[in-house]
Design a protein around this motif. Sequence first.
Motif, PDB file in Angstrom:
ATOM      1  N   THR A  46      10.470 -37.162  37.528  1.00  0.00           N
ATOM      2  CA  THR A  46      10.556 -37.261  38.990  1.00  0.00           C
ATOM      3  C   THR A  46      10.547 -35.882  39.655  1.00  0.00           C
ATOM      4  O   THR A  46      10.597 -35.795  40.885  1.00  0.00           O
ATOM      5  CB  THR A  46      11.823 -38.026  39.449  1.00  0.00           C
ATOM      6  N   ALA A  47      10.463 -34.814  38.864  1.00  0.00           N
ATOM      7  CA  ALA A  47      10.468 -33.457  39.418  1.00  0.00           C
ATOM      8  C   ALA A  47       9.308 -33.272  40.389  1.00  0.00           C
ATOM      9  O   ALA A  47       8.172 -33.636  40.090  1.00  0.00           O
ATOM     10  CB  ALA A  47      10.377 -32.427  38.298  1.00  0.00           C
ATOM     11  N   LYS A  48       9.619 -32.716  41.537  1.00  0.00           N
ATOM     12  CA  LYS A  48       8.624 -32.451  42.589  1.00  0.00           C
ATOM     13  C   LYS A  48       8.942 -31.099  43.216  1.00  0.00           C
ATOM     14  O   LYS A  48      10.077 -30.639  43.204  1.00  0.00           O
ATOM     15  CB  LYS A  48       8.704 -33.516  43.688  1.00  0.00           C
ATOM     16  N   VAL A  49       7.927 -30.495  43.811  1.00  0.00           N
ATOM     17  CA  VAL A  49       8.135 -29.253  44.551  1.00  0.00           C
ATOM     18  C   VAL A  49       8.684 -29.591  45.933  1.00  0.00           C
ATOM     19  O   VAL A  49       8.160 -30.471  46.619  1.00  0.00           O
ATOM     20  CB  VAL A  49       6.821 -28.463  44.684  1.00  0.00           C
ATOM     21  N   ASP A  50       9.732 -28.899  46.314  1.00  0.00           N
ATOM     22  CA  ASP A  50      10.248 -28.984  47.682  1.00  0.00           C
ATOM     23  C   ASP A  50       9.453 -27.956  48.490  1.00  0.00           C
ATOM     24  O   ASP A  50       9.642 -26.753  48.316  1.00  0.00           O
ATOM     25  CB  ASP A  50      11.738 -28.658  47.701  1.00  0.00           C
ATOM     26  N   PRO A  51       8.539 -28.405  49.348  1.00  0.00           N
ATOM     27  CA  PRO A  51       7.657 -27.462  50.050  1.00  0.00           C
ATOM     28  C   PRO A  51       8.389 -26.552  51.031  1.00  0.00           C
ATOM     29  O   PRO A  51       7.918 -25.456  51.319  1.00  0.00           O
ATOM     30  CB  PRO A  51       6.663 -28.368  50.778  1.00  0.00           C
ATOM     31  N   VAL A  52       9.534 -26.960  51.506  1.00  0.00           N
ATOM     32  CA  VAL A  52      10.294 -26.123  52.433  1.00  0.00           C
ATOM     33  C   VAL A  52      11.007 -25.003  51.673  1.00  0.00           C
ATOM     34  O   VAL A  52      10.928 -23.834  52.038  1.00  0.00           O
ATOM     35  CB  VAL A  52      11.308 -26.969  53.245  1.00  0.00           C
ATOM     36  N   ALA A  53      11.694 -25.370  50.596  1.00  0.00           N
ATOM     37  CA  ALA A  53      12.471 -24.392  49.826  1.00  0.00           C
ATOM     38  C   ALA A  53      11.625 -23.637  48.805  1.00  0.00           C
ATOM     39  O   ALA A  53      12.008 -22.577  48.344  1.00  0.00           O
ATOM     40  CB  ALA A  53      13.634 -25.091  49.124  1.00  0.00           C
ATOM     41  N   GLY A  54      10.472 -24.215  48.414  1.00  0.00           N
ATOM     42  CA  GLY A  54       9.629 -23.575  47.407  1.00  0.00           C
ATOM     43  C   GLY A  54      10.238 -23.609  46.026  1.00  0.00           C
ATOM     44  O   GLY A  54      10.025 -22.719  45.213  1.00  0.00           O
ATOM     45  N   THR A  66      14.811 -21.059  42.817  1.00  0.00           N
ATOM     46  CA  THR A  66      13.596 -20.540  42.200  1.00  0.00           C
ATOM     47  C   THR A  66      13.882 -19.384  41.250  1.00  0.00           C
ATOM     48  O   THR A  66      13.288 -19.292  40.180  1.00  0.00           O
ATOM     49  CB  THR A  66      12.602 -20.086  43.289  1.00  0.00           C
ATOM     50  N   ILE A  67      14.780 -18.514  41.628  1.00  0.00           N
ATOM     51  CA  ILE A  67      15.120 -17.365  40.777  1.00  0.00           C
ATOM     52  C   ILE A  67      15.711 -17.835  39.443  1.00  0.00           C
ATOM     53  O   ILE A  67      15.368 -17.307  38.385  1.00  0.00           O
ATOM     54  CB  ILE A  67      16.112 -16.421  41.500  1.00  0.00           C
ATOM     55  N   VAL A  68      16.568 -18.834  39.482  1.00  0.00           N
ATOM     56  CA  VAL A  68      17.154 -19.387  38.254  1.00  0.00           C
ATOM     57  C   VAL A  68      16.058 -19.983  37.379  1.00  0.00           C
ATOM     58  O   VAL A  68      16.013 -19.752  36.167  1.00  0.00           O
ATOM     59  CB  VAL A  68      18.232 -20.446  38.584  1.00  0.00           C
ATOM     60  N   LEU A  69      15.150 -20.737  37.989  1.00  0.00           N
ATOM     61  CA  LEU A  69      14.053 -21.325  37.227  1.00  0.00           C
ATOM     62  C   LEU A  69      13.163 -20.240  36.621  1.00  0.00           C
ATOM     63  O   LEU A  69      12.754 -20.335  35.461  1.00  0.00           O
ATOM     64  CB  LEU A  69      13.216 -22.242  38.131  1.00  0.00           C
ATOM     65  N   TYR A  70      12.892 -19.201  37.382  1.00  0.00           N
ATOM     66  CA  TYR A  70      12.018 -18.124  36.913  1.00  0.00           C
ATOM     67  C   TYR A  70      12.623 -17.418  35.702  1.00  0.00           C
ATOM     68  O   TYR A  70      11.966 -17.255  34.679  1.00  0.00           O
ATOM     69  CB  TYR A  70      11.765 -17.117  38.037  1.00  0.00           C
ATOM     70  N   TYR A  71      13.870 -16.990  35.817  1.00  0.00           N
ATOM     71  CA  TYR A  71      14.474 -16.203  34.747  1.00  0.00           C
ATOM     72  C   TYR A  71      14.892 -17.028  33.534  1.00  0.00           C
ATOM     73  O   TYR A  71      15.197 -16.465  32.486  1.00  0.00           O
ATOM     74  CB  TYR A  71      15.642 -15.377  35.282  1.00  0.00           C
TER      75      TYR A  71
END
Length: 83
Positions: A46-54, A66-71
């Motif tokens: 069910t994972a989707k991109v939140d277009p507002v928060a990116g 996003t930073i947590v996901l990136y690192y």
Amino acid sequence: MRITSVYPIRTFKLIMELDEKEYRILNEEDLGLLAEIRDTVSFIITAKVDPVAGTVGWANGVDIDTIVLYYNSLDLEELLKKS
């Protein structure tokens, strides 16, 4: 930095496309996500991109910075070079 696309995989991984056209792969089991997300394939997808928060969010309203996901993810191109 923003996530523009996400591709959930049934093996508890996410492939994320960032706005700089970089692709990263995240093993959700290693991130320590909530058990509801981490342990249920039908919920992982069910994972989707939140277009507002990116960033990435799930059907229950949980999202992760996003930073947590990136690192906590690996560069997909680098992984492919090693194989």
